[in-house]
Design a protein around this motif. Structure first.
Motif, short mmCIF file in Angstrom:
data_model
loop_
_atom_site.label_atom_id
_atom_site.label_comp_id
_atom_site.label_asym_id
_atom_site.label_seq_id
_atom_site.Cartn_x
_atom_site.Cartn_y
_atom_site.Cartn_z
N LEU A 24 7.33 30.20 26.11
CA LEU A 24 7.11 29.17 25.09
C LEU A 24 7.30 27.79 25.67
O LEU A 24 6.47 26.90 25.50
N LEU A 25 8.39 27.60 26.41
CA LEU A 25 8.69 26.28 26.98
C LEU A 25 7.62 25.85 27.98
O LEU A 25 7.19 24.70 27.97
N GLU A 26 7.20 26.76 28.83
CA GLU A 26 6.17 26.43 29.81
C GLU A 26 4.86 26.05 29.12
O GLU A 26 4.19 25.10 29.51
N SER A 27 4.51 26.77 28.07
CA SER A 27 3.29 26.48 27.33
C SER A 27 3.37 25.10 26.67
O SER A 27 2.42 24.32 26.71
N LEU A 28 4.52 24.80 26.08
CA LEU A 28 4.70 23.50 25.43
C LEU A 28 4.68 22.36 26.46
O LEU A 28 4.08 21.31 26.22
N LYS A 29 5.32 22.58 27.59
CA LYS A 29 5.34 21.56 28.64
C LYS A 29 3.93 21.26 29.14
O LYS A 29 3.57 20.10 29.32
N THR A 30 3.15 22.31 29.38
CA THR A 30 1.79 22.08 29.89
C THR A 30 0.90 21.44 28.83
O THR A 30 -0.13 20.86 29.16
N SER A 31 1.32 21.54 27.56
CA SER A 31 0.57 20.90 26.48
C SER A 31 1.00 19.45 26.27
O SER A 31 0.51 18.78 25.37
N GLY A 32 1.97 18.99 27.07
CA GLY A 32 2.37 17.59 27.01
C GLY A 32 3.64 17.29 26.23
O GLY A 32 4.00 16.12 26.06
N TYR A 33 4.33 18.31 25.76
CA TYR A 33 5.58 18.08 25.02
C TYR A 33 6.75 17.90 25.97
O TYR A 33 6.80 18.51 27.04
N ASN A 34 7.70 17.09 25.56
CA ASN A 34 8.96 16.95 26.28
C ASN A 34 9.86 18.08 25.79
O ASN A 34 10.25 18.11 24.63
N VAL A 35 10.19 19.02 26.67
CA VAL A 35 10.99 20.19 26.28
C VAL A 35 12.32 20.14 27.02
O VAL A 35 12.37 19.98 28.23
N VAL A 36 13.40 20.28 26.25
CA VAL A 36 14.75 20.23 26.81
C VAL A 36 15.47 21.52 26.43
O VAL A 36 15.40 21.95 25.28
N LEU A 37 16.16 22.12 27.40
CA LEU A 37 16.93 23.34 27.14
C LEU A 37 18.41 23.00 27.16
O LEU A 37 18.90 22.41 28.12
N LYS A 38 19.09 23.35 26.10
CA LYS A 38 20.54 23.19 26.02
C LYS A 38 21.16 24.58 25.90
O LYS A 38 20.68 25.41 25.14
N GLN A 39 22.22 24.81 26.64
CA GLN A 39 22.82 26.14 26.66
C GLN A 39 23.73 26.41 25.46
O GLN A 39 23.98 27.56 25.13
N ASP A 40 24.22 25.36 24.82
CA ASP A 40 25.14 25.58 23.70
C ASP A 40 25.03 24.46 22.67
O ASP A 40 24.39 23.44 22.89
N TYR A 41 25.67 24.70 21.54
CA TYR A 41 25.60 23.76 20.44
C TYR A 41 26.27 22.42 20.76
O TYR A 41 25.71 21.37 20.42
N PRO A 42 27.45 22.39 21.40
CA PRO A 42 28.05 21.09 21.72
C PRO A 42 27.12 20.20 22.57
O PRO A 42 27.06 18.99 22.35
#
Length: 87
Positions: A24-42
């Motif tokens: 999902l993230l790779e698809s969104l990135k190649t579509s031009g979205y800024n995608v950020v992954l956070k490991q936890d809620y804090p």
């Protein structure tokens, strides 16, 4: 509530199993979205305080009550942030 000031559409994925989001993230990135992954809620809260994402994707590995609590907290910060829970 804070007023959102964001330059490009940002999606933040939160969860311990980042591999679930990989396609999902790779698809969104190649579509031009800024995608950020956070490991936890804090770490998501830290991000919201600096530059809130437009959209948050949660992994359902967390307990249901915990996710509801997090979603309610995010909505108190800004009702403009959309939330999706991946089951």
């Amino acid at each position: 509530m804070i007023e959102l000031r964001r330059s490009e559409f940002c999606i933040c994925a939160v969860g311990a199993s980042s591999s679930r989001y990989q396609a999902l993230l790779e698809s969104l990135k190649t579509s031009g979205y800024n995608v950020v992954l956070k490991q936890d809620y804090p770490s998501l809260l830290d991000m919201i305080a600096i530059e809130p994402p437009h959209f948050v994707v949660f992994d359902f590995e967390q307990s249901g009550s915990e996710l509801i609590e997090w979603a309610n907290h995010i909505r108190k910060v800004s009702a403009e942030i959309r939330i999706l829970v991946v089951v």
